[in-house]
Design an enzyme around this catalytic site. Structure first.
Site, PDB file in Angstrom:
ATOM      1  CB  THR A 279      -9.838  -7.543   0.996  1.00  0.00           C
ATOM      2  OG1 THR A 279      -9.403  -7.885  -0.326  1.00  0.00           O
ATOM      3  CG2 THR A 279     -11.116  -6.746   0.859  1.00  0.00           C
ATOM      4  CB  ILE A 280      -4.642  -5.839  -0.754  1.00  0.00           C
ATOM      5  CG1 ILE A 280      -3.849  -4.840  -1.582  1.00  0.00           C
ATOM      6  CG2 ILE A 280      -4.371  -7.234  -1.256  1.00  0.00           C
ATOM      7  CD1 ILE A 280      -3.607  -3.576  -0.874  1.00  0.00           C
ATOM      8  CG  ASP A 281      -6.755  -9.692  -3.453  1.00  0.00           C
ATOM      9  OD1 ASP A 281      -5.726  -9.025  -3.647  1.00  0.00           O
ATOM     10  OD2 ASP A 281      -6.742 -10.917  -3.219  1.00  0.00           O
ATOM     11  CG  MET A 324      -0.843  -8.628  -4.199  1.00  0.00           C
ATOM     12  SD  MET A 324      -1.007  -8.527  -2.451  1.00  0.00           S
ATOM     13  CE  MET A 324       0.529  -9.350  -2.012  1.00  0.00           C
ATOM     14  NE  ARG A 448       0.677  -8.126   1.510  1.00  0.00           N
ATOM     15  CZ  ARG A 448       0.403  -9.366   1.783  1.00  0.00           C
ATOM     16  NH1 ARG A 448      -0.742  -9.900   1.359  1.00  0.00           N
ATOM     17  NH2 ARG A 448       1.204 -10.103   2.500  1.00  0.00           N
TER      18      ARG A 448
HETATM   19  O1  LIG Z   1       0.442 -12.583   2.609  1.00  0.00           O
HETATM   20  P1  LIG Z   1       0.624 -13.820   1.814  1.00  0.00           P
HETATM   21  O2  LIG Z   1       0.376 -15.024   2.651  1.00  0.00           O
HETATM   22  O3  LIG Z   1       1.869 -13.840   1.040  1.00  0.00           O
HETATM   23  O4  LIG Z   1      -0.566 -13.861   0.777  1.00  0.00           O
HETATM   24  C1  LIG Z   1      -0.633 -13.162  -0.401  1.00  0.00           C
HETATM   25  C2  LIG Z   1      -2.085 -13.013  -0.713  1.00  0.00           C
HETATM   26  O5  LIG Z   1      -2.632 -12.041   0.128  1.00  0.00           O
HETATM   27  C3  LIG Z   1      -3.406 -11.115  -0.620  1.00  0.00           C
HETATM   28  O6  LIG Z   1      -2.670  -9.936  -0.755  1.00  0.00           O
HETATM   29  C4  LIG Z   1      -4.675 -10.750   0.076  1.00  0.00           C
HETATM   30  O7  LIG Z   1      -5.299 -11.862   0.560  1.00  0.00           O
HETATM   31  P2  LIG Z   1      -6.195 -11.766   1.862  1.00  0.00           P
HETATM   32  O8  LIG Z   1      -7.178 -10.650   1.626  1.00  0.00           O
HETATM   33  O9  LIG Z   1      -6.821 -13.099   1.971  1.00  0.00           O
HETATM   34  O10 LIG Z   1      -5.318 -11.439   3.015  1.00  0.00           O
HETATM   35  C5  LIG Z   1      -3.606 -11.781  -1.976  1.00  0.00           C
HETATM   36  O11 LIG Z   1      -3.731 -10.856  -3.013  1.00  0.00           O
HETATM   37  C6  LIG Z   1      -2.354 -12.582  -2.103  1.00  0.00           C
HETATM   38  O12 LIG Z   1      -2.546 -13.682  -2.939  1.00  0.00           O
END
Ligand SMILES: O=P(O)(O)OC[C@H]1O[C@](O)(COP(=O)(O)O)[C@@H](O)[C@@H]1O
Ligand SMILES: Nc1ncnc2c1ncn2[C@@H]1O[C@H](COP(=O)(O)OP(=O)(O)O)[C@@H](O)[C@H]1O
Ligand SMILES: [Mg+2]
Length: 547
Positions: A279-281, A324, A448
């Protein structure tokens, strides 16, 4: 050896292991027990925990080893082990073999190749003299006995959810770990996330194929959201003769992994399911930090520095950078702390307000007067309740059910522009980095989509190798990750039941406030309470919608 279960009501006691299969409940794969006096020491590892009935648990003589010895040693009844399932829980007659690492040249020099069955990783390391011993997880690493021969292993790897630096390193190191440590040749790549199990062809992953993929960002196997169909996935696992499944992904993915594990157990097939949290978050609970996070924080510096240069090079420059962070503001917080030019950081966990004393406008004006520029870092999930109030919010979701966020960056730039131009009659120069269009780079993706840095590569290697050791040792339904900097096997449900968020009353947030000198937005008590409630409602709403 009788174990007495902890009385703590917060702990769950799965009764699955002592019931006939058809009677088994769907309680999570938690095996939580606390250890009292245990008599025997002549026990080997990796045999099933046999649950009698709460509150008493009997450990099979061979099972208990890893936890037993701790009980013997300390004689404590407050030493809680949150254990991961093992294949022998539902396949009691599985044969075990000597770990081939015993003959490995690389490990020949190691004093203690195998993780002791007694080794546990404490969930909390800050303790008081009289505090209970608390929760522990099994320490990750190679075990003396394995439950697969190299020839019988057919492993697969799948990557799901959003990108993150380091995914390719994890893929590479699973393939290389299986081959170089255990002599496993047969590894399949499932393409395009969960749906790839049933809708795409597989790739043969050899050490040669994956040799240089860690130099690239993204995922070599491609990823997707949505498409999790447990039955179809497990049918496919069975049809392809796969017996080790490595699943790299975030909170949603780990929920999917837990479902796969349960279905595998229900069918009673010899398939080890291992989750590697991505998870990047940094929003995955229990583990210290997710891989790729440091790389992302580092990359965020480029965006922040660019905004700073732009803002300080003009009169009344307002630099805004959106990073993010859907529900958790870790990237924004640490990118801010690591930068020192940032004047204000706004994250989903911390409510803020614009107008009045102690509000954002007042602070921005003060910065403009003192420094002639101001720099704001914004997590994408911050202030969603405000944006929703001021624009016609339509609740769009992605394929996994995650609510799509409204662009708080655009909203904030507009609000600040309007306020200073119309009300304060000041000319400001807005520089917003975070807009999604063809002509400006969006740091949200920029941070990311890159390869992981060296220290994240090392971290990814440890994760991959720990996952391989765990699966080879017959553990299943587990997620691997560092807990207080030691790698552990954690029951999957443990990491999906809550989300890791920035602690608003913790020291790190206080450090940030002290570093930026921004308002804490807590002076306006009434307003704060209202905003708090809105934020919590909004976040809960998003979470409910995304499950
Ligand atoms: O890749 P997408 O569908 O544009 O989603 C962006 C979302 O993915 C994330 O980078 C990480 O989310 P996940 O960990 O659920 O993959 C969030 O920070 C961001 O809101
Ligand atoms: N509750 C759930 N049960 C089963 N699968 C899920 C669940 N939530 C998400 N998934 C699946 O996990 C995958 C990734 O989920 P997503 O939320 O997009 O990313 P992440 O795993 O990074 O949080 C998707 O294929 C999705 O269908
Ligand atoms: Mg997620």
């Amino acid at each position: 050896m009788e174990l007495s279960l902890s009385n703590s009501s917060s702990l769950r006691f799965p009764q699955n292991d002592f019931l006939p299969r058809h009677n088994r409940s769907t309680l999570g794969p938690f095996h939580t027990f606390s250890i009292k006096k245990l008599a025997s020491k002549s026990i080997s590892i990796c045999r099933p925990l046999i649950w009698r009935r709460p509150p008493l648990v009997r450990l099979n003589a061979q099972t208990a080893t890893e936890s037993n010895a701790s009980g013997d040693k300390h004689g404590d009844d407050d030493f809680i082990v949150e254990d991961v399932p093992h294949l022998t829980h539902f396949l009691p007659d599985l044969p075990s073999y000597t770990n081939p690492l015993k003959k490995s040249q690389a490990y020949a020099v190691v004093k203690k190749t195998f993780v002791s069955p007694e080794d546990m990783v404490a969930k909390e390391i800050i303790v008081q003299k009289d505090s209970p011993r608390g929760i522990h997880f099994r320490r990750a690493g190679p075990r003396e006995k394995v439950f697969f021969t190299p020839e019988e292993v057919r492993a697969c790897i799948v990557t799901c959810g959003g990108l993150c630096p380091g995914i390719n390193t994890v893929i590479r190191e699973i393939v290389c770990g299986l081959k170089n440590m255990y002599g496993v040749d047969d590894v399949l790549g499932i393409q395009g996330g969960y749906s790839g199990f049933y809708s795409k062809n597989t790739l043969n992953l050899t050490t040669k194929v994956v040799n240089d993929i860690h130099k690239r960002g993204g995922t070599f196997l491609q990823t997707s959201r949505g498409g999790h169909d447990t039955k179809k996935i497990v049918d496919n696992i069975q049809d392809r003769g796969i017996n080790q499944v490595y699943i790299i992904g975030g909170d949603g993915t780990q929920k999917g992994a837990a479902a796969i594990y349960k279905e595998v157990e229900k069918r009673g097939i010899k398939v080890a399911v291992a989750g590697i949290p991505k998870t990047i978050d940094n929003d995955i609970a229990v583990i210290d930090k997710s891989f790729g996070f440091d790389t992302a924080v580092e990359e965020a510096q480029r965006a922040i520095n660019a905004a700073h240069v732009e803002a300080e090079s003009v009169q009344n420059g307002v630099g805004i950078v959106k990073l993010m962070g859907r529900y958790s503001g870790f990237i924004a917080m640490l990118a801010t702390l690591g930068n020192r030019d940032v004047d204000c950081c706004l994250i989903p966990e911390s409510p803020f307000y614009l107008e009045g004393p102690g509000g954002l406008y007042e602070y921005v004006e003060q910065q403009l007067k003192e420094n002639r520029h101001v720099l704001i870092v914004l997590a994408e999930g911050a202030g969603q309740e405000y944006v929703a109030q001021s624009m016609q919010a339509f609740q769009e979701k992605d394929a996994s059910g995650n609510r799509l966020l409204l662009d708080v960056g655009l909203w904030l730039t507009q609000q600040i522009k309007d306020h200073f131009t119309n009300e304060r009659k000041m000319t400001i120069n807005m520089k917003y980095i975070g807009k999604r269009n063809l002509y400006t780079s969006d740091p949200t993706y920029m941070i990311r989509a890159i390869p992981s840095n060296a220290s994240d590569n090392i971290y990814c290697t440890l994760l991959a190798q720990s996952a391989v050791h765990g699966a080879m040792a017959g553990f299943t339904g587990f997620t691997v990750g560092p807990v207080n900097s030691r790698h552990a096997y954690i029951p999957i449900n443990r990491v999906t039941e809550t989300t890791n968020t920035v602690n608003m009353t913790g020291r790190m947030w206080a450090r940030l406030l002290a570093s930026t000198n921004q308002p804490s937005f807590v002076n306006h008590q009434t307003l704060r309470e209202r905003v708090d409630k809105n934020t919590i409602d909004a976040i809960n709403n998003m979470k409910i919608n995304s499950t």
